[in-house]
Scaffold this motif. Structure first.
Motif, mmCIF file in Angstrom:
data_model
loop_
_atom_site.group_PDB
_atom_site.id
_atom_site.type_symbol
_atom_site.label_atom_id
_atom_site.label_comp_id
_atom_site.label_asym_id
_atom_site.label_seq_id
_atom_site.Cartn_x
_atom_site.Cartn_y
_atom_site.Cartn_z
ATOM 1 N N GLY A 213 30.183 74.914 -11.574
ATOM 2 C CA GLY A 213 31.600 75.210 -11.456
ATOM 3 C C GLY A 213 32.275 74.620 -10.244
ATOM 4 O O GLY A 213 33.486 74.815 -10.058
ATOM 5 N N GLU A 214 31.562 73.902 -9.394
ATOM 6 C CA GLU A 214 32.147 73.296 -8.207
ATOM 7 C C GLU A 214 32.273 71.782 -8.395
ATOM 8 O O GLU A 214 31.375 71.133 -8.931
ATOM 9 N N PHE A 215 33.411 71.221 -7.942
ATOM 10 C CA PHE A 215 33.612 69.779 -8.004
ATOM 11 C C PHE A 215 33.294 69.231 -6.609
ATOM 12 O O PHE A 215 34.083 69.386 -5.674
ATOM 13 N N ILE A 216 32.133 68.606 -6.478
ATOM 14 C CA ILE A 216 31.598 68.235 -5.164
ATOM 15 C C ILE A 216 31.678 66.729 -4.953
ATOM 16 O O ILE A 216 31.010 65.953 -5.641
ATOM 17 N N VAL A 217 32.502 66.310 -4.004
ATOM 18 C CA VAL A 217 32.549 64.900 -3.610
ATOM 19 C C VAL A 217 31.366 64.638 -2.693
ATOM 20 O O VAL A 217 31.099 65.405 -1.762
ATOM 21 N N GLU A 218 30.659 63.541 -2.945
ATOM 22 C CA GLU A 218 29.381 63.333 -2.291
ATOM 23 C C GLU A 218 29.474 62.525 -0.986
ATOM 24 O O GLU A 218 30.373 61.697 -0.802
ATOM 25 N N LYS A 219 28.529 62.811 -0.145
ATOM 26 C CA LYS A 219 28.380 62.113 1.118
ATOM 27 C C LYS A 219 28.298 60.603 0.877
ATOM 28 O O LYS A 219 27.621 60.140 -0.022
ATOM 29 N N GLY A 220 29.039 59.847 1.709
ATOM 30 C CA GLY A 220 29.058 58.403 1.557
ATOM 31 C C GLY A 220 30.255 57.880 0.793
ATOM 32 O O GLY A 220 30.527 56.679 0.808
ATOM 33 N N SER A 221 30.998 58.750 0.112
ATOM 34 C CA SER A 221 32.167 58.325 -0.645
ATOM 35 C C SER A 221 33.217 57.724 0.293
ATOM 36 O O SER A 221 33.552 58.304 1.328
ATOM 37 N N VAL A 222 33.740 56.539 -0.074
ATOM 38 C CA VAL A 222 34.727 55.838 0.750
ATOM 39 C C VAL A 222 36.125 56.265 0.330
ATOM 40 O O VAL A 222 36.475 56.212 -0.860
ATOM 41 N N VAL A 223 36.942 56.694 1.307
ATOM 42 C CA VAL A 223 38.272 57.245 1.025
ATOM 43 C C VAL A 223 39.308 56.563 1.915
ATOM 44 O O VAL A 223 38.966 55.790 2.811
ATOM 45 N N ARG A 224 40.588 56.872 1.671
ATOM 46 C CA ARG A 224 41.657 56.326 2.506
ATOM 47 C C ARG A 224 41.454 56.784 3.940
ATOM 48 O O ARG A 224 41.035 57.903 4.208
ATOM 49 N N SER A 225 41.793 55.912 4.872
ATOM 50 C CA SER A 225 41.550 56.210 6.285
ATOM 51 C C SER A 225 42.484 57.276 6.827
ATOM 52 O O SER A 225 42.199 57.908 7.845
ATOM 53 N N ARG A 226 43.615 57.498 6.138
ATOM 54 C CA ARG A 226 44.563 58.522 6.583
ATOM 55 C C ARG A 226 45.402 58.968 5.399
ATOM 56 O O ARG A 226 45.392 58.356 4.341
ATOM 57 N N TRP A 227 46.149 60.055 5.599
ATOM 58 C CA TRP A 227 47.019 60.567 4.549
ATOM 59 C C TRP A 227 48.227 59.638 4.402
ATOM 60 O O TRP A 227 48.888 59.301 5.378
ATOM 61 N N GLU A 228 48.505 59.223 3.163
ATOM 62 C CA GLU A 228 49.578 58.275 2.895
ATOM 63 C C GLU A 228 50.714 58.880 2.091
ATOM 64 O O GLU A 228 51.641 58.174 1.687
ATOM 65 N N GLY A 229 50.635 60.167 1.814
ATOM 66 C CA GLY A 229 51.644 60.815 0.984
ATOM 67 C C GLY A 229 53.040 60.711 1.561
ATOM 68 O O GLY A 229 53.239 60.719 2.781
ATOM 69 N N LYS A 230 54.030 60.593 0.683
ATOM 70 C CA LYS A 230 55.423 60.456 1.085
ATOM 71 C C LYS A 230 56.133 61.800 1.020
ATOM 72 O O LYS A 230 55.694 62.733 0.373
ATOM 73 N N GLY A 231 57.279 61.861 1.701
ATOM 74 C CA GLY A 231 58.088 63.081 1.656
ATOM 75 C C GLY A 231 57.964 63.876 2.939
ATOM 76 O O GLY A 231 56.967 63.783 3.657
ATOM 77 N N GLY A 232 58.991 64.660 3.216
ATOM 78 C CA GLY A 232 59.009 65.400 4.471
ATOM 79 C C GLY A 232 58.213 66.686 4.451
ATOM 80 O O GLY A 232 57.861 67.214 5.504
ATOM 81 N N ARG A 233 57.910 67.211 3.263
ATOM 82 C CA ARG A 233 57.214 68.497 3.170
ATOM 83 C C ARG A 233 55.708 68.298 3.319
ATOM 84 O O ARG A 233 55.119 67.443 2.650
ATOM 85 N N VAL A 234 55.094 69.076 4.202
ATOM 86 C CA VAL A 234 53.644 69.024 4.388
ATOM 87 C C VAL A 234 52.986 69.783 3.242
ATOM 88 O O VAL A 234 53.259 70.965 3.035
ATOM 89 N N THR A 235 52.133 69.099 2.492
ATOM 90 C CA THR A 235 51.466 69.727 1.355
ATOM 91 C C THR A 235 50.147 70.357 1.782
ATOM 92 O O THR A 235 49.612 70.065 2.862
ATOM 93 N N SER A 236 49.620 71.205 0.904
ATOM 94 C CA SER A 236 48.327 71.835 1.189
ATOM 95 C C SER A 236 47.217 70.788 1.242
ATOM 96 O O SER A 236 46.256 70.932 2.005
ATOM 97 N N TYR A 237 47.347 69.707 0.464
ATOM 98 C CA TYR A 237 46.337 68.659 0.485
ATOM 99 C C TYR A 237 46.357 67.907 1.812
ATOM 100 O O TYR A 237 45.307 67.534 2.342
ATOM 101 N N GLU A 238 47.554 67.664 2.341
ATOM 102 C CA GLU A 238 47.648 67.006 3.648
ATOM 103 C C GLU A 238 47.022 67.877 4.733
ATOM 104 O O GLU A 238 46.302 67.391 5.610
ATOM 105 N N THR A 239 47.279 69.178 4.660
ATOM 106 C CA THR A 239 46.686 70.102 5.624
ATOM 107 C C THR A 239 45.168 70.104 5.503
ATOM 108 O O THR A 239 44.448 70.110 6.510
ATOM 109 N N LEU A 240 44.670 70.070 4.256
ATOM 110 C CA LEU A 240 43.227 70.032 4.035
ATOM 111 C C LEU A 240 42.630 68.754 4.596
ATOM 112 O O LEU A 240 41.555 68.784 5.216
#
Length: 314
Positions: A213-240
């Motif tokens: 039941g858990e969606f687990i992203v694995e060690k070694g996964s390459v991701v964006r170096s920083r948050w790129e989301g647009k808009g003035g409102r801080v989302t829960s994903y940006e906080t995470l």
């Protein structure tokens, strides 16, 4: 591993969802009282406020989630002291037993282990001036108190308190980062289903597994170096994302970043947002490993294979 279901009873003392709340597990002697600071007076006249136990103060300081974990032989007396000396906390949790059977050694052990767990998880700033030390207790006491904490850590997230929730998981992937040109082989877990998210344009390559039941992203996964989301409102994903950077779950190196540990997300979309650095539809972004089948398509197939419930004759 198969886990048994548990029954949690919640009692809203004054009939309000944001008021005093008692939480107890069936067949457990522990007693949890959640107290908004605005109702601290009403809480302190209750019998459990005079019991031996541990307590957790929760709030914010300088925009950072903050907690204080303490132990005492009289919770009410200690809370009165904190009420005058600490102005940042907004709610408290009293942890006792229904029959007041905890002793000083018990609560010192519970305090030390809870502090250790919260510090390891890293979701909050701990306001304790000194690190609590475990007392010398018997093996039997350790086993009993560890069992007590296991139940407590099950209850608190149901109350919206996550300072003890560990989302890191034992790694099932190799330590090196994945690459889009040549996907690294991974250790296959027979009980899990595996997915991948590839964005060659940005050099992103993430792998995940759906396990118990858990969606687990694995060690070694390459991701964006920083948050790129647009808009003035801080989302829960940006906080995470900021939390994962701060706690070292995601490590940046120049223009790239990668997961330094397996991490369990609540949904594929939450995982996709962190990988892509912006809000994403994880139902479409993640694909069954080695195929072009989206998570949404895979999920639909699973539901089609689910037997229709049989209704009993009236």
């Amino acid at each position: 591993m198969t886990t048994k279901g548990r029954s949690l009873e919640l009692f809203f003392v004054d009939g309000r969802p944001d008021g005093l709340l008692v939480a107890e597990l069936f067949n457990w002697t522990g007693h949890v009282l959640l107290v908004p600071r605005t109702q601290i007076k009403q809480a302190l006249v209750r019998a459990e406020a005079s019991y031996t136990g541990i307590y957790i103060l929760l709030g914010e300081q300088d925009g950072e989630p903050t907690a204080y974990i303490g132990e005492t032989e009289d919770i009410g007396q200690r809370i009165r002291t904190h009420d005058s000396k600490k102005d940042w906390w907004t709610k408290a949790v009293f942890v006792t037993t229904a029959d007041n059977k905890l002793n000083k050694a018990h609560v010192r052990f519970l305090e030390a282990r809870s502090y250790e767990r919260a510090a390891s998880v890293g979701r909050v700033i701990l306001d304790n001036a000194q690190i609590p030390q475990q007392p010398q207790v018997s093996e039997a006491t350790i086993a009993n108190m560890e069992g007590f904490l296991e139940n407590l850590y099950m209850i608190l997230p149901a109350l919206g308190i996550d300072l003890f929730v560990e989302s890191k998981r034992s790694s099932a992937a190799p330590e090196q980062a994945f690459t889009t040109s040549s996907l690294a082989s991974t250790v296959q877990n027979a009980s899990s289903v595996r997915f991948e998210l590839l964005t060659p344009k940005h050099g992103l390559c993430a792998k995940a597994r759906l396990e118990e039941g858990e969606f687990i992203v694995e060690k070694g996964s390459v991701v964006r170096s920083r948050w790129e989301g647009k808009g003035g409102r801080v989302t829960s994903y940006e906080t995470l994302r900021k939390e994962l950077d701060k706690t070292g779950v995601i490590v940046s190196a120049g223009s790239s970043a990668h997961f330094a540990a397996d991490y369990a997300f609540k949904s594929p979309s939450a995982a996709a947002a962190i990988v892509n650095g912006r809000s994403s539809n994880g139902q479409k972004s993640w694909k069954l490993e080695g195929t072009n089948k989206t998570y949404k398509q895979w999920e639909a197939e699973q539901l089609l294979g689910t037997p229709e419930p049989q209704l009993e004759d009236a």
